[in-house]
Design an enzyme around this catalytic site. Structure first.
Site, mmCIF file in Angstrom:
data_model
loop_
_atom_site.group_PDB
_atom_site.id
_atom_site.type_symbol
_atom_site.label_atom_id
_atom_site.label_comp_id
_atom_site.label_asym_id
_atom_site.label_seq_id
_atom_site.Cartn_x
_atom_site.Cartn_y
_atom_site.Cartn_z
ATOM 1 N N LYS A 56 0.854 -1.187 0.000
ATOM 2 C CA LYS A 56 0.000 0.000 0.000
ATOM 3 C C LYS A 56 0.886 1.232 0.000
ATOM 4 O O LYS A 56 1.842 1.306 0.775
ATOM 5 C CB LYS A 56 -0.891 0.007 1.254
ATOM 6 C CG LYS A 56 -1.817 1.201 1.352
ATOM 7 C CD LYS A 56 -2.968 1.024 0.392
ATOM 8 C CE LYS A 56 -3.877 2.249 0.389
ATOM 9 N NZ LYS A 56 -3.239 3.401 -0.262
ATOM 10 N N LYS A 91 5.172 1.885 8.724
ATOM 11 C CA LYS A 91 3.990 2.684 9.092
ATOM 12 C C LYS A 91 2.756 1.790 9.221
ATOM 13 O O LYS A 91 2.010 1.870 10.204
ATOM 14 C CB LYS A 91 3.754 3.767 8.042
ATOM 15 C CG LYS A 91 2.672 4.772 8.407
ATOM 16 C CD LYS A 91 2.461 5.775 7.284
ATOM 17 C CE LYS A 91 3.729 6.527 6.942
ATOM 18 N NZ LYS A 91 3.511 7.553 5.899
ATOM 19 N N LYS A 97 5.227 2.086 -2.854
ATOM 20 C CA LYS A 97 5.262 3.497 -3.224
ATOM 21 C C LYS A 97 5.522 3.603 -4.715
ATOM 22 O O LYS A 97 6.102 2.702 -5.329
ATOM 23 C CB LYS A 97 6.364 4.240 -2.462
ATOM 24 C CG LYS A 97 6.053 5.715 -2.216
ATOM 25 C CD LYS A 97 4.968 5.905 -1.172
ATOM 26 C CE LYS A 97 4.681 7.360 -0.878
ATOM 27 N NZ LYS A 97 3.752 7.537 0.244
ATOM 28 N N THR A 112 -4.529 12.687 6.436
ATOM 29 C CA THR A 112 -3.161 12.813 6.948
ATOM 30 C C THR A 112 -3.091 13.889 8.024
ATOM 31 O O THR A 112 -2.498 13.694 9.093
ATOM 32 C CB THR A 112 -2.186 13.135 5.802
ATOM 33 O OG1 THR A 112 -2.244 12.099 4.820
ATOM 34 C CG2 THR A 112 -0.759 13.253 6.318
ATOM 35 N N ASN A 167 -1.822 19.940 1.073
ATOM 36 C CA ASN A 167 -3.017 19.351 1.656
ATOM 37 C C ASN A 167 -2.836 19.038 3.136
ATOM 38 O O ASN A 167 -3.677 19.381 3.963
ATOM 39 C CB ASN A 167 -3.394 18.074 0.898
ATOM 40 C CG ASN A 167 -4.718 17.491 1.360
ATOM 41 O OD1 ASN A 167 -5.692 18.197 1.513
ATOM 42 N ND2 ASN A 167 -4.742 16.196 1.607
ATOM 43 N N SER A 227 -7.077 5.333 3.975
ATOM 44 C CA SER A 227 -6.992 4.567 2.734
ATOM 45 C C SER A 227 -7.405 3.120 2.987
ATOM 46 O O SER A 227 -8.090 2.501 2.165
ATOM 47 C CB SER A 227 -5.563 4.612 2.175
ATOM 48 O OG SER A 227 -5.349 5.789 1.432
#
Length: 431
Positions: A68, A92, A104, A188, A219, A356
């Site tokens: 992910k 994470k 990623k 986030t 953001n 997510s």
């Protein structure tokens, strides 16, 4: 981007390994990415010319579930950077106990130099190139630096065209109308806010007496600035890639967000009905922002912002890493010696991947949650893991970053050991 970014990222493991009991097999496994892909993406530009862009996707580890991770568009994107980000994402997800591994992706491009049509062709071309490398049960994409819900929607649509079936769970951070989750856009920042709110009372630090500086007004940084301001924190400085502003009595964050959204950058000016409110402020550089004498410093931009070169200028009491890898390992040691608390990226900015995950679950089940449900689940997850990592830090007398890696390593080690290790095969006997 330095060729040593991944090497520097890997050093974070070394400090944690002495506190965990995992097999040599697991340690060896975690040294290397599972798979890396480099692709060329030809794009027909608006003027009729053909331009080829370099793209990347890395699956670092999928022991605990499908990989992910986001996709970033930036001129400095490289395989080294993408591999480092996938490495961080692995830990994470483990630290937050999400059933994912780390992945990623990215494209080396200045997205601001492309038209919207060129951007769409590039995004769809990226999926054409990596479609066999990703999937809802293999590797799931999400937005990152300079990518957004619209771009995620193009990517999901292109993947669905290739597979000849609607596949919303291959991408998260999509538009709501295409299966996106409520709360994902600001996740986030919201997660970082919950971390700050759970940690600051441990230091008897109250919002009204706490000054904050935020580097990065995208953001994550912009939403977090507004959340903190609404909660009573005094946000005295913000910056974007062009520079920053500082006001010792605090900034009017909603006004700045409104002005920046109109394409004007971070200016403390807000106009409505021809009436302008000018907030007195100083113009500062990003480096000056990092050196401000504030309680909380939040790097929310890119990697390697606090390094050996500038670490001695840092005056904040607490650093919360809303960006990935903003503090180098060498700078970490200096900050620790100075008594500055650093709260690591794999905890602070984990709200994005957590929501997510929620989006992926909703896509798979076909049942969608309200914004209140999403934020409630996010808060529960973030606060629970923040407190666990804090307890490890206190019990072992180690920095929060080391504690977070210990927490993640324990979970990764258990999953890797469950597949069989040297000790299992050498010592076990079939009866």
């Amino acid at each position: 981007m330095s060729d040593s970014l991944f090497s520097d990222a890997s050093k974070r493991l070394q400090a944690a390994l002495k506190y965990v009991s995992i097999s040599d097999d697991a340690i060896e496994h975690l040294k290397y990415p599972k798979s890396s892909l480099s692709v060329s993406i030809p794009v027909r530009m608006d003027d009729g010319s053909l331009k080829v862009f370099q793209g990347y996707r890395v699956r670092y580890d999928d022991t605990r579930g499908p990989a992910k991770g986001g996709v970033r568009y930036h001129p400095n994107v490289s395989l080294d950077e993408v591999q480092s980000l996938a490495f961080w994402m692995t830990f994470k997800c483990a630290a937050l106990n999400l059933p994912f591994g780390g992945g990623k992706g990215g494209i080396t491009v200045d997205p601001k130099a492309l038209s919207k049509l060129e951007l769409e062709r590039l995004s769809r071309g990226y999926i054409d190139a990596i479609a066999d490398f990703i999937g809802p049960d293999v590797d799931i994409l999400a937005p990152d630096v300079y990518t957004n819900a619209m771009i995620m929607g193009w990517m999901m649509d292109q993947y669905s065209i290739i597979r000849r079936q609607i596949s919303p769970a291959v991408v998260t951070g999509k538009p709501i109308t295409m299966g996106g989750s409520l709360g994902r856009d600001g996740a986030t920042a919201t997660g970082a806010f919950f971390v700050i709110e759970s940690i600051m009372p441990k230091f008897e630090q109250v919002p009204q007496e706490t000054t904050v500086a935020i580097q990065g007004f995208g953001n994550a940084g912009a939403v977090l600035a507004e959340l903190l301001a609404k909660a009573g924190y005094k946000v005295v400085a913000i910056s974007d890639s062009q520079g920053g502003i500082y006001a010792k009595n605090g900034l009017d964050i909603p006004s700045i967000r409104h002005y920046k959204a109109a394409g004007n950058g971070v200016k403390a000016v807000y106009c409505r009905n021809s009436v302008c409110n000018i907030v007195e402020h100083e113009v500062i550089t990003n480096q000056e922002l990092l050196a401000l004498d504030v309680d909380i410093l939040i790097p929310a931009a890119l990697e390697n912002q606090i390094t050996e070169e500038n670490v001695n200028t840092i005056n904040a009491k607490y650093i919360f890493e809303a960006a990935n890898g903003p503090v180098t390992s060498a700078a970490d040691r200096v900050l620790e010696a100075k008594g500055i608390y650093v709260f690591p990226d794999i905890l602070v900015n984990a709200g994005g991947v957590t929501v997510s995950y929620f989006e992926w679950v909703q896509n798979r089940s076909g049942l969608y949650w309200t914004l209140e449900e999403v934020n409630q689940r996010l808060k529960q997850k973030i606060v629970e893991e923040s407190n666990r990592i804090w307890s490890i830090s206190q019990e072992l007398a180690v920095p929060m970053r080391t504690a977070a890696y210990i927490h993640a390593l324990n979970r990764l080690g258990e999953a890797l050991n469950a597949k069989g290790t040297r000790d299992y095969y050498i010592n076990s006997r079939v009866s």
